[in-house]
Write a protein that holds these residues in place. Structure first.
Motif, PDB file in Angstrom:
ATOM      1  N   ALA A 192       0.588  -1.174  -0.179  1.00 49.71           N
ATOM      2  CA  ALA A 192      -0.194  -0.408  -0.223  1.00 49.71           C
ATOM      3  C   ALA A 192       1.047   1.173  -0.312  1.00 49.71           C
ATOM      4  O   ALA A 192       0.505   2.507  -0.927  1.00 49.71           O
ATOM      5  CB  ALA A 192      -1.045  -0.171   1.745  1.00 49.71           C
ATOM      6  N   ARG A 193       2.042   1.072   0.599  1.00 44.16           N
ATOM      7  CA  ARG A 193       2.482   2.421   0.542  1.00 44.16           C
ATOM      8  C   ARG A 193       3.522   2.725   0.217  1.00 44.16           C
ATOM      9  O   ARG A 193       3.405   3.976  -0.130  1.00 44.16           O
ATOM     10  CB  ARG A 193       3.919   2.272   1.924  1.00 44.16           C
ATOM     11  CG  ARG A 193       3.004   2.491   3.163  1.00 44.16           C
ATOM     12  CD  ARG A 193       4.753   2.449   4.725  1.00 44.16           C
ATOM     13  NE  ARG A 193       5.357   0.994   4.254  1.00 44.16           N
ATOM     14  CZ  ARG A 193       5.676   0.304   4.526  1.00 44.16           C
ATOM     15  NH1 ARG A 193       4.944   0.092   5.490  1.00 44.16           N
ATOM     16  NH2 ARG A 193       6.611  -0.410   4.249  1.00 44.16           N
ATOM     17  N   ARG A 194       3.834   1.838  -1.548  1.00 40.71           N
ATOM     18  CA  ARG A 194       4.470   1.340  -2.660  1.00 40.71           C
ATOM     19  C   ARG A 194       3.732   1.858  -3.663  1.00 40.71           C
ATOM     20  O   ARG A 194       4.409   3.042  -4.154  1.00 40.71           O
ATOM     21  CB  ARG A 194       4.907   0.144  -3.032  1.00 40.71           C
ATOM     22  CG  ARG A 194       6.510  -0.049  -2.044  1.00 40.71           C
ATOM     23  CD  ARG A 194       7.263   0.978  -2.152  1.00 40.71           C
ATOM     24  NE  ARG A 194       7.735   1.212  -3.629  1.00 40.71           N
ATOM     25  CZ  ARG A 194       8.657   1.896  -3.464  1.00 40.71           C
ATOM     26  NH1 ARG A 194       8.631   3.265  -2.430  1.00 40.71           N
ATOM     27  NH2 ARG A 194       8.720   2.372  -4.724  1.00 40.71           N
ATOM     28  N   ALA A 195       1.779   1.389  -3.417  1.00 41.75           N
ATOM     29  CA  ALA A 195       1.165   2.180  -4.478  1.00 41.75           C
ATOM     30  C   ALA A 195       1.468   4.212  -4.674  1.00 41.75           C
ATOM     31  O   ALA A 195       0.976   4.566  -4.733  1.00 41.75           O
ATOM     32  CB  ALA A 195       0.209   1.251  -3.773  1.00 41.75           C
ATOM     33  N   GLU A 196       0.613   3.709  -2.746  1.00 43.25           N
ATOM     34  CA  GLU A 196       0.995   5.523  -2.738  1.00 43.25           C
ATOM     35  C   GLU A 196       2.294   5.946  -3.700  1.00 43.25           C
ATOM     36  O   GLU A 196       1.473   7.768  -4.011  1.00 43.25           O
ATOM     37  CB  GLU A 196       0.827   5.645  -1.690  1.00 43.25           C
ATOM     38  CG  GLU A 196       0.365   7.731  -1.136  1.00 43.25           C
ATOM     39  CD  GLU A 196       0.129   7.155   0.798  1.00 43.25           C
ATOM     40  OE1 GLU A 196       0.117   8.263   1.016  1.00 43.25           O
ATOM     41  OE2 GLU A 196      -0.327   6.284   1.231  1.00 43.25           O
ATOM     42  N   MET A 197       3.030   5.675  -3.078  1.00 43.76           N
ATOM     43  CA  MET A 197       4.567   6.912  -3.920  1.00 43.76           C
ATOM     44  C   MET A 197       3.945   6.380  -5.155  1.00 43.76           C
ATOM     45  O   MET A 197       4.645   7.367  -5.746  1.00 43.76           O
ATOM     46  CB  MET A 197       5.788   5.912  -2.904  1.00 43.76           C
ATOM     47  CG  MET A 197       6.121   6.152  -1.937  1.00 43.76           C
ATOM     48  SD  MET A 197       7.030   5.427  -1.152  1.00 43.76           S
ATOM     49  CE  MET A 197       8.509   6.221  -2.013  1.00 43.76           C
ATOM     50  N   ARG A 198       3.848   5.043  -5.836  1.00 43.88           N
ATOM     51  CA  ARG A 198       3.613   5.482  -7.281  1.00 43.88           C
ATOM     52  C   ARG A 198       2.888   6.345  -8.037  1.00 43.88           C
ATOM     53  O   ARG A 198       2.587   6.999  -9.112  1.00 43.88           O
ATOM     54  CB  ARG A 198       3.631   4.145  -7.706  1.00 43.88           C
ATOM     55  CG  ARG A 198       4.695   3.465  -7.818  1.00 43.88           C
ATOM     56  CD  ARG A 198       4.651   1.932  -8.701  1.00 43.88           C
ATOM     57  NE  ARG A 198       3.405   1.499  -8.606  1.00 43.88           N
ATOM     58  CZ  ARG A 198       3.035   0.525  -7.196  1.00 43.88           C
ATOM     59  NH1 ARG A 198       4.215  -0.369  -6.467  1.00 43.88           N
ATOM     60  NH2 ARG A 198       1.995  -0.513  -7.583  1.00 43.88           N
ATOM     61  N   GLY A 199       1.338   6.111  -7.175  1.00 42.67           N
ATOM     62  CA  GLY A 199       0.936   7.087  -7.289  1.00 42.67           C
ATOM     63  C   GLY A 199       1.191   8.911  -6.952  1.00 42.67           C
ATOM     64  O   GLY A 199       0.853   9.153  -8.145  1.00 42.67           O
ATOM     65  N   ALA A 229       6.143   4.085 -12.956  1.00 41.22           N
ATOM     66  CA  ALA A 229       6.330   4.914 -13.689  1.00 41.22           C
ATOM     67  C   ALA A 229       7.395   6.126 -12.404  1.00 41.22           C
ATOM     68  O   ALA A 229       7.642   5.730 -11.249  1.00 41.22           O
ATOM     69  CB  ALA A 229       4.784   6.072 -13.295  1.00 41.22           C
ATOM     70  N   GLY A 230       7.560   7.570 -12.239  1.00 41.52           N
ATOM     71  CA  GLY A 230       8.786   7.979 -11.535  1.00 41.52           C
ATOM     72  C   GLY A 230      10.328   7.083 -11.464  1.00 41.52           C
ATOM     73  O   GLY A 230      10.519   7.230 -13.120  1.00 41.52           O
ATOM     74  N   ASP A 231      10.981   7.268 -10.307  1.00 31.51           N
ATOM     75  CA  ASP A 231      12.339   7.327 -10.360  1.00 31.51           C
ATOM     76  C   ASP A 231      12.471   5.586 -10.906  1.00 31.51           C
ATOM     77  O   ASP A 231      11.618   5.084 -10.481  1.00 31.51           O
ATOM     78  CB  ASP A 231      13.426   7.848  -9.650  1.00 31.51           C
ATOM     79  CG  ASP A 231      12.618   6.974  -7.899  1.00 31.51           C
ATOM     80  OD1 ASP A 231      13.482   7.146  -7.718  1.00 31.51           O
ATOM     81  OD2 ASP A 231      11.787   5.835  -8.317  1.00 31.51           O
ATOM     82  N   LYS A 232      13.612   5.025 -11.159  1.00 36.07           N
ATOM     83  CA  LYS A 232      13.765   3.864 -11.189  1.00 36.07           C
ATOM     84  C   LYS A 232      13.740   2.940 -10.241  1.00 36.07           C
ATOM     85  O   LYS A 232      14.330   2.223 -10.366  1.00 36.07           O
ATOM     86  CB  LYS A 232      15.642   4.030 -12.155  1.00 36.07           C
ATOM     87  CG  LYS A 232      15.578   4.347 -13.255  1.00 36.07           C
ATOM     88  CD  LYS A 232      17.004   4.345 -13.058  1.00 36.07           C
ATOM     89  CE  LYS A 232      17.343   4.749 -15.115  1.00 36.07           C
ATOM     90  NZ  LYS A 232      18.401   4.722 -15.487  1.00 36.07           N
ATOM     91  N   GLY A 233      13.763   3.847  -9.032  1.00 39.81           N
ATOM     92  CA  GLY A 233      13.435   2.623  -7.515  1.00 39.81           C
ATOM     93  C   GLY A 233      12.481   2.693  -7.280  1.00 39.81           C
ATOM     94  O   GLY A 233      11.509   2.259  -6.228  1.00 39.81           O
ATOM     95  N   SER A 234      11.190   2.402  -8.178  1.00 41.12           N
ATOM     96  CA  SER A 234       9.953   2.335  -7.925  1.00 41.12           C
ATOM     97  C   SER A 234       9.432   0.606  -7.653  1.00 41.12           C
ATOM     98  O   SER A 234       8.010   1.263  -7.302  1.00 41.12           O
ATOM     99  CB  SER A 234       9.290   2.570  -8.981  1.00 41.12           C
ATOM    100  OG  SER A 234      10.001   2.509 -10.663  1.00 41.12           O
ATOM    101  N   GLU A 235      10.147  -0.436  -7.624  1.00 43.71           N
ATOM    102  CA  GLU A 235       9.500  -1.003  -7.467  1.00 43.71           C
ATOM    103  C   GLU A 235      10.331  -1.816  -6.606  1.00 43.71           C
ATOM    104  O   GLU A 235       9.646  -1.998  -5.648  1.00 43.71           O
ATOM    105  CB  GLU A 235      10.173  -2.351  -8.438  1.00 43.71           C
ATOM    106  CG  GLU A 235       9.867  -2.551  -9.588  1.00 43.71           C
ATOM    107  CD  GLU A 235      10.239  -3.790 -10.370  1.00 43.71           C
ATOM    108  OE1 GLU A 235      11.075  -4.429  -9.709  1.00 43.71           O
ATOM    109  OE2 GLU A 235      10.777  -3.727 -11.444  1.00 43.71           O
ATOM    110  N   MET A 236      11.456  -0.598  -5.027  1.00 37.42           N
ATOM    111  CA  MET A 236      11.576  -0.489  -4.208  1.00 37.42           C
ATOM    112  C   MET A 236      10.647  -0.815  -3.270  1.00 37.42           C
ATOM    113  O   MET A 236       9.401  -0.198  -2.606  1.00 37.42           O
ATOM    114  CB  MET A 236      12.761  -0.402  -3.388  1.00 37.42           C
ATOM    115  CG  MET A 236      14.233  -0.746  -4.578  1.00 37.42           C
ATOM    116  SD  MET A 236      15.694   0.790  -3.758  1.00 37.42           S
ATOM    117  CE  MET A 236      14.506   1.082  -3.413  1.00 37.42           C
TER     118      MET A 236
END
Length: 117
Positions: A94-101, A110-117
């Motif tokens: 959920a935190r990752r999805a929020e950050m991607r959004g 989307a965004g920077d290259k570290g979006s999967e972390m």
């Protein structure tokens, strides 16, 4: 002559024809974006918690995520007990999805290259 029904039919046809190609797209980057497997799939001993070994094994088909597995595990293990419970993994997702959004409209990668972390 009312062209709205004709336009609607054309859009529906285009959507039907193009949807399989859009779904087959693997996403950005080498190997494409792939979601993390389900908790139940990674919990091979079915004890309700993931060890680092189970976590890494669950990411075996995802080289970009596997390269950061130790770091991801540590961030996901909210209580620091050395195991990741389902609630901890869901909270991390959920935190990752929020950050991607916030960075790229919710699109994976989307965004920077570290979006999967």
């Amino acid at each position: 002559m009312n062209r709205l029904p004709l336009l609607a039919a054309a859009i529906a046809a285009a959507t039907t024809l193009l949807a399989p190609a859009a779904l087959a797209h693997e996403g950005p980057g080498k190997g494409g974006w792939k979601p993390m497997p389900a908790f139940e799939t990674m919990d091979t001993n079915k004890d309700g918690a993931l060890t680092l070994a189970e976590f890494r094994a669950g990411l075996a088909g995802k080289p970009r995520m596997l390269a950061r597995a130790d770091k991801m595990f540590k961030r996901t293990d909210a209580n620091g007990d050395g195991k990741v419970q389902k609630a901890e993994l869901e909270a991390w997702k959920a935190r990752r999805a929020e950050m991607r959004g916030k960075r790229g409209g919710g699109k994976p990668g989307a965004g920077d290259k570290g979006s999967e972390m």
